[in-house]
Design a protein around this motif. Structure first.
Motif, mmCIF file in Angstrom:
data_model
loop_
_atom_site.group_PDB
_atom_site.id
_atom_site.type_symbol
_atom_site.label_atom_id
_atom_site.label_comp_id
_atom_site.label_asym_id
_atom_site.label_seq_id
_atom_site.Cartn_x
_atom_site.Cartn_y
_atom_site.Cartn_z
ATOM 1 N N PRO A 120 33.854 5.050 35.058
ATOM 2 C CA PRO A 120 33.000 4.705 33.876
ATOM 3 C C PRO A 120 34.194 4.330 32.505
ATOM 4 C CG PRO A 120 32.611 6.958 33.929
ATOM 5 C CD PRO A 120 33.485 6.769 35.076
ATOM 6 N N ALA A 121 33.808 3.578 31.990
ATOM 7 C CA ALA A 121 34.437 3.306 30.594
ATOM 8 C C ALA A 121 34.249 4.741 29.789
ATOM 9 C CB ALA A 121 33.871 2.146 29.615
ATOM 10 N N GLU A 137 31.054 0.940 20.505
ATOM 11 C CA GLU A 137 31.780 0.353 21.744
ATOM 12 C C GLU A 137 30.938 0.475 22.806
ATOM 13 O OE1 GLU A 137 34.310 -1.730 21.445
ATOM 14 O OE2 GLU A 137 34.643 -1.213 19.249
ATOM 15 N N LEU A 138 30.098 1.489 23.138
ATOM 16 C CA LEU A 138 29.362 1.461 24.320
ATOM 17 C C LEU A 138 28.021 1.056 23.998
ATOM 18 C CD1 LEU A 138 30.937 5.111 25.192
ATOM 19 C CD2 LEU A 138 31.084 2.775 26.613
ATOM 20 N N ASN A 139 27.767 0.267 22.902
ATOM 21 C CA ASN A 139 26.349 -0.132 22.764
ATOM 22 C C ASN A 139 25.150 0.742 22.491
ATOM 23 O OD1 ASN A 139 27.320 -2.791 23.092
ATOM 24 N ND2 ASN A 139 27.433 -2.840 25.093
ATOM 25 N N GLY A 140 25.839 2.082 21.900
ATOM 26 C CA GLY A 140 24.764 2.928 21.570
ATOM 27 C C GLY A 140 24.117 3.499 22.579
ATOM 28 N N TYR A 141 24.472 3.517 23.899
ATOM 29 C CA TYR A 141 23.957 4.377 25.090
ATOM 30 C C TYR A 141 25.024 4.666 25.964
ATOM 31 C CZ TYR A 141 20.661 4.665 29.010
ATOM 32 O OH TYR A 141 19.821 4.824 29.966
ATOM 33 N N CYS A 142 25.109 5.912 25.947
ATOM 34 C CA CYS A 142 26.346 6.880 26.650
ATOM 35 C C CYS A 142 26.198 8.292 26.791
ATOM 36 C CB CYS A 142 27.475 6.576 25.673
ATOM 37 S SG CYS A 142 27.596 7.280 24.157
ATOM 38 N N ILE A 143 26.948 8.830 27.435
ATOM 39 C CA ILE A 143 27.186 10.260 27.730
ATOM 40 C C ILE A 143 27.973 10.788 26.747
ATOM 41 C CG2 ILE A 143 27.524 12.147 29.158
ATOM 42 C CD1 ILE A 143 24.906 10.615 30.022
ATOM 43 N N SER A 152 27.274 21.491 33.169
ATOM 44 C CA SER A 152 26.273 20.789 32.288
ATOM 45 C C SER A 152 26.028 21.293 30.866
ATOM 46 C CB SER A 152 24.713 20.424 32.915
ATOM 47 O OG SER A 152 24.897 20.133 34.351
ATOM 48 N N ARG A 153 27.020 22.047 30.648
ATOM 49 C CA ARG A 153 26.902 22.639 29.105
ATOM 50 C C ARG A 153 27.519 21.577 28.172
ATOM 51 N NH1 ARG A 153 29.379 26.259 32.737
ATOM 52 N NH2 ARG A 153 28.194 28.248 33.152
ATOM 53 N N GLY A 154 26.645 21.429 27.252
ATOM 54 C CA GLY A 154 27.156 20.438 26.215
ATOM 55 C C GLY A 154 27.046 19.035 26.457
ATOM 56 N N VAL A 155 26.306 18.762 27.659
ATOM 57 C CA VAL A 155 26.054 17.053 28.075
ATOM 58 C C VAL A 155 24.803 16.543 27.533
ATOM 59 C CG1 VAL A 155 26.003 15.557 30.247
ATOM 60 C CG2 VAL A 155 27.376 17.810 30.168
ATOM 61 N N VAL A 156 24.912 15.502 26.873
ATOM 62 C CA VAL A 156 23.771 14.992 26.244
ATOM 63 C C VAL A 156 23.915 13.332 26.293
ATOM 64 C CG1 VAL A 156 22.514 14.637 24.117
ATOM 65 C CG2 VAL A 156 23.752 16.634 24.437
ATOM 66 N N LEU A 157 22.615 12.730 26.607
ATOM 67 C CA LEU A 157 22.593 11.457 26.521
ATOM 68 C C LEU A 157 22.433 10.723 25.149
ATOM 69 C CD1 LEU A 157 22.246 8.489 27.968
ATOM 70 C CD2 LEU A 157 19.690 9.002 27.971
ATOM 71 N N VAL A 158 23.296 9.883 24.906
ATOM 72 C CA VAL A 158 23.098 9.207 23.335
ATOM 73 C C VAL A 158 22.379 7.837 23.740
ATOM 74 C CG1 VAL A 158 24.248 8.311 21.561
ATOM 75 C CG2 VAL A 158 24.908 10.333 22.461
ATOM 76 N N GLU A 204 31.205 8.496 27.364
ATOM 77 C CA GLU A 204 31.285 7.674 28.447
ATOM 78 C C GLU A 204 30.063 6.854 28.724
ATOM 79 O OE1 GLU A 204 34.075 10.981 31.002
ATOM 80 O OE2 GLU A 204 31.910 10.390 31.638
ATOM 81 N N GLU A 205 30.552 5.583 29.563
ATOM 82 C CA GLU A 205 29.642 4.820 29.885
ATOM 83 C C GLU A 205 28.453 5.684 30.809
ATOM 84 O OE1 GLU A 205 29.293 1.562 33.481
ATOM 85 O OE2 GLU A 205 31.231 2.273 32.554
ATOM 86 N N PHE A 206 27.135 5.175 30.386
ATOM 87 C CA PHE A 206 26.092 5.909 31.068
ATOM 88 C C PHE A 206 25.984 5.216 32.469
ATOM 89 C CE2 PHE A 206 21.527 6.026 32.267
ATOM 90 C CZ PHE A 206 21.549 7.384 32.532
#
Length: 418
Positions: A120-121, A137-143, A152-158, A204-206
């Motif tokens: 992914p980007a 840059e990722l259009n407000g939608y990313c990991i 999975s520690r600290g992993v969040v969807l933005v 990163e790109e979702f």
């Protein structure tokens, strides 16, 4: 003279490798920061040392002179093992420089990109300003996730997409119909950064699509793919694995594409000997690498599911390989296996009850509870928040999943909700 093997990590997931090394006649030098680690009773030498403290582990290795230093299912110790083996003059199955590409996500992404592996980007983030720019840059939608951690520690969807169709607030940074909430984004940044050992965060790109992991073993630079595992993940904003099953039920042509990308990734990190665990998303444009690790898959994937579904002992093979012995990676059968984890609900556990009928469930291989009455639960934000698991086998992956699902119905956890 008896050979010595230093094993980094003495957690429950490391125990199968520890037992295999003992079967092979090695003196076992176990290293773990937790003096109560469950693997320590199997040790000939017990060292209460952090497996991430490379210099101290090396100092201990100079004292005890192991023939080889290994880890089994943990990411961080992969670097330590590579570092110590190099310092001791051992032939590197994975050089220290290459181990960074198998454990630190910013290095990993750069190496995969250099070698044309589908990914992914991505952006490596060193401060909040960089994150804000990357999210735009990722259009407000990313990991957003730590560059150096696992489970999975600290992993969040933005997700700052404005679905209302209204113009963005002038007081907030805007890209198209995106409104970036600085306070919320900073909270996400601090959460992810606090879980990153090196302080670097990735944006990163979702990617959407089925997620799998690929369990492989490399011998003298040649990689054998043992099986592909289907994964079941919690919905956003956190991405915690709640189940795995084998073999994958994806179409044959998709699995072939997955194998191709996996082999590219293993070659890119220059693994010469040892296991690898590659996580992949099957996107609309084809399989893309989520992460690759130069270790066995955790969550009992390689210690329990692989033997049940294929008859291959990947844990034993990894120890044999580290010892310079021959390995047998040929499948003995094709059956189904599955693991289901019990998710956590925020609050305090009032009671846990398991019905006796669970013992009569055909195909149930084991069930284990990690928590007890009185424990405080923080929801399910990482793998550490899961309450227990059940493992099942069957003629197919679907049958194994059904049996695991039935087993969960016999386990009753009463919560005092927040």
């Amino acid at each position: 003279m008896q050979k010595k093997m230093m094993i980094l990590g003495a957690s429950a997931l490391q125990i199968p490798a520890i037992k295999k090394a003992k079967e092979l006649g090695f003196q076992i030098i176990l290293v773990d920061y937790d003096e109560n680690a469950p693997g320590f009773p199997l040790a000939d030498v017990k060292l209460v040392v952090s497996t991430l403290d490379q210099e101290e582990v090396y100092r201990q290795a100079l004292i005890y002179q192991p023939d080889v230093v290994i880890t089994s299912t943990s990411d961080g110790p992969v670097r330590t093992a590579a570092y110590v083996n190099e310092k001791l003059g051992k032939k590197p199955d994975l050089s220290y420089g290459d181990s960074l590409c198998a454990t630190i996500k910013s290095h990993m992404r750069d190496r995969l990109k250099e070698n044309g592996v589908p990914i992914p980007a991505y952006y490596a983030i060193h401060d909040f300003g960089e994150l804000k720019k990357a999210v735009s840059e990722l259009n407000g939608y990313c990991i957003v996730k730590p560059a150096d951690n696992a489970g999975s520690r600290g992993v969040v969807l933005v997700d700052f997409r404005d679905c209302s169709g209204q113009a963005a607030d002038s007081e907030k940074e805007a890209v198209g119909l995106i409104k970036i909430d600085d306070e919320k984004l900073r909270e996400i940044y601090e959460y992810s950064k606090s879980n990153s050992r090196n302080g670097i965060v990735m944006a990163e790109e979702f990617m959407t699509g089925a997620e799998v992991s690929v369990e492989s073993m490399t011998v003298n630079g040649e990689t054998t793919i043992v099986t592909i595992t289907d994964k079941f993940i919690t919905p956003p904003p956190y991405f915690v694995e709640l189940g795995h099953s084998q073999p994958s039920i994806l179409p044959g042509e998709v699995k072939e594409a997955i194998r191709k990308v996996t082999l590219q990734a293993v070659k890119a990190i220059r693994l010469q000997n040892g296991p690898s665990h590659t996580e992949i998303k099957v996107t609309e444009s084809g399989p893309k690498i989520v992460e690759i690790a130069a270790r066995l898959g955790g969550d009992f994937i390689t210690s329990k599911l692989v033997p049940l579904s294929t008859g291959v002992d990947m844990v034993g093979s990894s120890v044999l390989l580290a010892a310079g012995e021959k390995t047998d990676l040929s499948a003995r059968w094709e059956k189904g296996s599955a693991i289901r984890f019990i998710p956590g609900i925020p609050g305090r556990i009032r009671s846990i009850a398991v019905e006796e009928d669970i013992h009569a469930l055909e195909g149930l291989e084991e069930f284990v509870l990690y928590k007890k009455a009185g424990d405080e639960i923080n929801g399910t934000k990482s793998s550490n928040d899961r309450l227990g698991h059940v493992i099942a086998s069957g003629k197919t992956a679907g049958e194994a999943l059904d049996i695991a699902g039935k087993a969960l119905e016999f386990i009753h956890i009463d919560m005092e909700k927040e």
